[in-house]
Write an enzyme that holds these catalytic residues in place. Structure first.
Site, PDB file in Angstrom:
ATOM      1  N   ILE A  59       0.891  -1.166   0.000  1.00  0.00           N
ATOM      2  CA  ILE A  59       0.000   0.000   0.000  1.00  0.00           C
ATOM      3  C   ILE A  59       0.927   1.212   0.000  1.00  0.00           C
ATOM      4  O   ILE A  59       1.895   1.273   0.751  1.00  0.00           O
ATOM      5  CB  ILE A  59      -0.936   0.006   1.240  1.00  0.00           C
ATOM      6  CG1 ILE A  59      -1.831   1.249   1.266  1.00  0.00           C
ATOM      7  CG2 ILE A  59      -0.176  -0.117   2.547  1.00  0.00           C
ATOM      8  CD1 ILE A  59      -2.899   1.230   2.376  1.00  0.00           C
ATOM      9  N   SER A  60       0.646   2.184  -0.870  1.00  0.00           N
ATOM     10  CA  SER A  60       1.526   3.335  -0.994  1.00  0.00           C
ATOM     11  C   SER A  60       1.503   4.174   0.277  1.00  0.00           C
ATOM     12  O   SER A  60       0.513   4.211   1.012  1.00  0.00           O
ATOM     13  CB  SER A  60       1.102   4.200  -2.178  1.00  0.00           C
ATOM     14  OG  SER A  60       1.051   3.429  -3.354  1.00  0.00           O
ATOM     15  N   GLN A  61       2.613   4.861   0.509  1.00  0.00           N
ATOM     16  CA  GLN A  61       2.759   5.797   1.627  1.00  0.00           C
ATOM     17  C   GLN A  61       1.688   6.899   1.510  1.00  0.00           C
ATOM     18  O   GLN A  61       1.458   7.402   0.409  1.00  0.00           O
ATOM     19  CB  GLN A  61       4.161   6.386   1.476  1.00  0.00           C
ATOM     20  CG  GLN A  61       4.591   7.363   2.483  1.00  0.00           C
ATOM     21  CD  GLN A  61       5.860   8.079   2.007  1.00  0.00           C
ATOM     22  OE1 GLN A  61       6.481   7.682   1.017  1.00  0.00           O
ATOM     23  NE2 GLN A  61       6.219   9.121   2.699  1.00  0.00           N
TER      24      GLN A  61
END
Ligand code: SAH
Length: 210
Positions: A59-61
């Site tokens: 999951i992206s930052q």
């Protein structure tokens, strides 16, 4: 750890990093990121960091989600957005709170099933999902006012550029692992303009559905 205070801390940090779009900050504050990650990682969901979501994906930052979304919104809020790489669905959910319709493609069926479940829990009814290869885009619903790519190709696929509406932005990480730029392409009347926004680190955009 998933309290309102923790979320407010995240919003404050995003503002300090230049995220200023009010509706975007509101969408990030009202979307529970902990339901998008494994229960064992829920306590870390409001840290500004990427986390594993299984199948070798992340999951992206939050900052990167916000940065990419803000770059798409500049110049006016798009109505219809195409996203490549649904993953756990967090970026999709943020988009769904900001625009009319989100079309999102994911190549890993198990991730797509998890995302679908979360959208239904969150009562997001303007998300349209497809299991397949994002390289081809989703021509049936083109043209899109904006396109967001959540995994890095070596070059932006031609088919995606073709499915972008005039005046629309496409935001994508581009390049090999370790040397990626976040790029924004804008379609103009007679072609495309390209800007580099940031150095980033994404998983690669892979070919074919899995
Ligand atoms: N925004 C997502 C990012 C997930 S990582 C999130 O926050 O969860 C990138 C995702 O892109 C992965 O789920 C990966 O399976 C997917 N992906 C990679 N190549 C793809 C392709 N060609 N078509 C569709 N999805 C792809």
């Amino acid at each position: 750890m998933t309290s309102q205070r923790t979320r407010e801390r995240l919003l404050k940090r995003l503002e300090e990093q230049g995220i200023t779009h009010p509706a975007l900050l509101q969408a990030m504050g009202s979307t529970p990121r902990h339901i998008f990650v494994d229960e064992a990682l829920a306590s870390r969901a409001y840290e500004d960091t990427a986390l594993p979501i299984g199948h070798g994906q992340t999951i992206s930052q939050p900052y990167i989600v916000a940065r990419m979304t803000q770059a798409l919104l500049e110049g006016g809020t798009p109505h219809k957005v195409l996203e490549i790489g649904t993953g756990c669905g967090y970026q999709t959910a943020i988009l769904a709170r900001l625009v009319n319709e989100v079309y999102s493609i994911e190549r890993i069926a198990a991730l797509l099933a998890g995302a679908r479940q979360r959208f239904s829990e969150l009562k997001l009814r303007n998300v349209h999902l497809k299991h397949g290869d994002g390289y081809a885009g989703w021509p049936q619903h083109a043209a899109y006012d904006a396109i967001l790519v959540s995994a890095a190709p070596l070059e932006i696929p031609r088919s995606l550029l073709e499915q972008l509406a005039e005046g629309g932005h496409l935001v994508a990480p581009v390049g090999p692992p370790g040397a990626q730029d976040l790029v924004r392409v804008t379609r103009t009347r007679d072609g495309y303009t390209r800007e580099k926004l940031d150095r980033v680190s994404f998983v690669p955009l892979l070919g074919g559905a899995a």
